[in-house]
Design a protein around this motif. Structure first.
Motif, PDB file in Angstrom:
ATOM      1  N   ARG A   1       0.763  -1.509  -0.143  1.00 55.50           N
ATOM      2  CA  ARG A   1       0.207  -0.186   0.088  1.00 55.50           C
ATOM      3  C   ARG A   1       1.351   1.054  -0.162  1.00 55.50           C
ATOM      4  NH1 ARG A   1      -5.677   0.881   2.787  1.00 55.50           N
ATOM      5  NH2 ARG A   1      -5.838  -1.510   2.400  1.00 55.50           N
ATOM      6  N   GLU A   2       2.269   1.713   0.751  1.00 53.03           N
ATOM      7  CA  GLU A   2       2.968   2.638   0.815  1.00 53.03           C
ATOM      8  C   GLU A   2       3.767   2.337  -0.590  1.00 53.03           C
ATOM      9  OE1 GLU A   2       2.049   0.827   4.125  1.00 53.03           O
ATOM     10  OE2 GLU A   2       2.758  -0.458   3.063  1.00 53.03           O
TER      11      GLU A   2
ATOM     12  N   SER B   1      -4.475  11.703  -9.100  1.00 50.68           N
ATOM     13  CA  SER B   1      -5.584  12.344  -8.973  1.00 50.68           C
ATOM     14  C   SER B   1      -7.264  11.530  -8.677  1.00 50.68           C
ATOM     15  CB  SER B   1      -5.323  13.829  -8.500  1.00 50.68           C
ATOM     16  OG  SER B   1      -5.881  14.075  -9.996  1.00 50.68           O
ATOM     17  N   ALA B   2      -6.958  10.366 -10.134  1.00 51.87           N
ATOM     18  CA  ALA B   2      -8.317   9.566  -9.575  1.00 51.87           C
ATOM     19  C   ALA B   2      -9.116   9.178  -8.612  1.00 51.87           C
ATOM     20  CB  ALA B   2      -7.905   7.636 -10.677  1.00 51.87           C
ATOM     21  N   SER B   3     -10.101   9.794  -8.146  1.00 52.33           N
ATOM     22  CA  SER B   3     -11.024   9.272  -7.089  1.00 52.33           C
ATOM     23  C   SER B   3     -11.534   7.941  -6.672  1.00 52.33           C
ATOM     24  CB  SER B   3     -12.702  10.001  -7.223  1.00 52.33           C
ATOM     25  OG  SER B   3     -13.003   9.630  -8.194  1.00 52.33           O
TER      26      SER B   3
ATOM     27  N   GLU C   1     -11.106   3.481  -3.255  1.00 53.95           N
ATOM     28  CA  GLU C   1     -11.259   2.200  -2.852  1.00 53.95           C
ATOM     29  C   GLU C   1      -9.490   1.814  -2.483  1.00 53.95           C
ATOM     30  OE1 GLU C   1     -12.979  -0.741  -5.215  1.00 53.95           O
ATOM     31  OE2 GLU C   1     -13.931   0.517  -6.572  1.00 53.95           O
ATOM     32  N   THR C   2      -8.456   2.704  -1.151  1.00 52.63           N
ATOM     33  CA  THR C   2      -7.546   2.873  -1.374  1.00 52.63           C
ATOM     34  C   THR C   2      -6.463   1.259  -1.588  1.00 52.63           C
ATOM     35  OG1 THR C   2      -7.937   2.241   1.179  1.00 52.63           O
ATOM     36  CG2 THR C   2      -8.402   4.634   0.289  1.00 52.63           C
TER      37      THR C   2
ATOM     38  N   THR D   1      -4.017  -4.650  -3.485  1.00 51.34           N
ATOM     39  CA  THR D   1      -2.368  -4.022  -2.511  1.00 51.34           C
ATOM     40  C   THR D   1      -1.872  -5.054  -2.041  1.00 51.34           C
ATOM     41  OG1 THR D   1      -2.782  -2.911  -1.272  1.00 51.34           O
ATOM     42  CG2 THR D   1      -2.250  -1.245  -2.606  1.00 51.34           C
ATOM     43  N   ASP D   2      -0.800  -5.616  -1.692  1.00 51.05           N
ATOM     44  CA  ASP D   2       0.146  -6.901  -0.893  1.00 51.05           C
ATOM     45  C   ASP D   2      -0.784  -7.767  -1.536  1.00 51.05           C
ATOM     46  OD1 ASP D   2      -0.570  -4.971   1.704  1.00 51.05           O
ATOM     47  OD2 ASP D   2       1.323  -4.757   1.042  1.00 51.05           O
ATOM     48  N   GLN D   3      -0.389  -7.860  -2.433  1.00 51.70           N
ATOM     49  CA  GLN D   3      -0.993  -9.689  -3.480  1.00 51.70           C
ATOM     50  C   GLN D   3      -0.121  -9.679  -4.422  1.00 51.70           C
ATOM     51  OE1 GLN D   3      -4.113  -9.039  -6.359  1.00 51.70           O
ATOM     52  NE2 GLN D   3      -5.772 -10.798  -5.669  1.00 51.70           N
TER      53      GLN D   3
END
Lengths: 184, 140
Positions: free
Chosen positions: A74-75, A87-89, A94-95, A136-138
């Protein structure tokens, strides 16, 4: 194992500017820098990768490149989005989602690192096909093969196709990278 | 419910050296042509250029703005890197709808996509497609 450091730039394909630039790039790098390719601790990735340099002069269509596996924390994705100014919302809502070009960029980096590319190689084209959103983390696995290899007028034109799967072997991103490589 | 865009929302990005440094760290691509002015000065470029995949990310961002998850789960890109982007240049990513194709379960939108510098030079050109899973209203 001695490995050439790879410098890849994007230039107008086949133009006089490209040839002149590449000649200068090659002349500046008379002594290939030895670089140990090992588990690459990039900001995006902690990869486990079989690092066997591929000899560019013996590439054949259908030849498989070394398998690459990587994850995107994620980082690391946050850093990537900051770097690209994305900057896509969608990513704010969905972080855990990973921008597909982050996946592609990392896969391409691993592919180029695994190929024994000479100085002056240029990235002239890119295709991407997005099949599934990635979190992330996948853990992701990248399979790659030589899709095209031709030599003309002192240049190798090489296309590398890659397919990235998640741990369930579901395709996420696939692509085709086209490279113009000066013949040695 | 996504709306079909005739023209994709334009994206303008000024490519700074700081951004290129950050991208190099994020992507692991530390090619000195992007990072070292002294190295770049000795090439035909004369000065550092941006990573091609950084500029391509602008096109993907543009499509993400327009179509969100549909882009991530049913998009495609096919582009050529036509010219380098120099540090300090402003790049505009744009896309115009070329055609729509009905498939079995979706509607495929086909865009011509371009990145141009402020001087109007094309740096990336190509095509992007988005598969929308259901029929949508066309935006005028």
């Amino acid at each position: 194992m001695r490995v050439h450091r790879v410098y890849v730039t994007a230039l107008p394909c086949g133009s006089q500017l490209a040839l002149q630039t590449l000649q200068e790039t090659i002349s500046l790098n008379r002594s290939p820098q030895a670089a140990i390719i090992s588990a690459d601790q990039t900001t995006l990735d902690r990869s486990d990768q079989t690092q066997l340099a591929v000899n560019i002069s013996t590439l054949t269509v259908g030849q498989s490149l070394p398998l690459a596996t990587f994850t995107l924390s994620r980082e690391a994705v946050a850093l990537y989005r900051e770097a690209t100014g994305d900057s896509a919302s969608l990513y704010q809502r969905e972080t855990a989602l990973v921008p597909p070009t982050a996946i592609a960029a990392l896969a391409i980096k691993h592919l180029l690192d695994s190929m024994n590319l000479p100085h002056g190689t240029i990235h002239v084209g890119q295709e991407l096909s997005l099949q599934r959103a990635t979190a992330t983390d996948q853990k992701l696995v990248c399979h790659a093969q030589i899709a095209q290899s031709a030599e003309k007028r002192g240049w190798h034109f090489v296309s590398v196709s890659f397919q990235i799967h998640d741990r369930d072997e579901t395709p996420t991103v696939s692509g085709l990278s086209s490279l113009l490589i000066p013949a040695e | 419910m996504a709306v079909i865009n005739r023209d994709l929302p334009i994206l303008k990005k000024c490519v700074t050296q700081e951004q290129v440094v950050r991208y190099a760290e994020a992507s692991g691509d530390h090619n000195p042509i992007h990072l070292d002015p002294n190295f770049a000065a000795k090439t035909t470029f004369g000065r550092p250029i941006a990573h091609g995949m950084l500029v391509l990310a602008f096109i993907s961002e543009m499509l993400t703005h327009a179509y969100g998850r549909a882009w991530l789960e049913g998009g495609s890109l096919k582009v050529r890197f036509k010219a380098p982007v120099y540090i300090g240049q402003t790049v505009t990513a744009s896309g115009a709808l070329k055609s729509e194709v009905e498939t079995v379960n979706s509607r495929r939108l086909i865009y011509r996509v371009t990145c141009r510098t402020q001087e109007g030079n094309e740096v990336i050109t190509g095509e992007a497609t988005v598969d929308l899973p259901e029929k949508e209203k066309t935006k005028a």
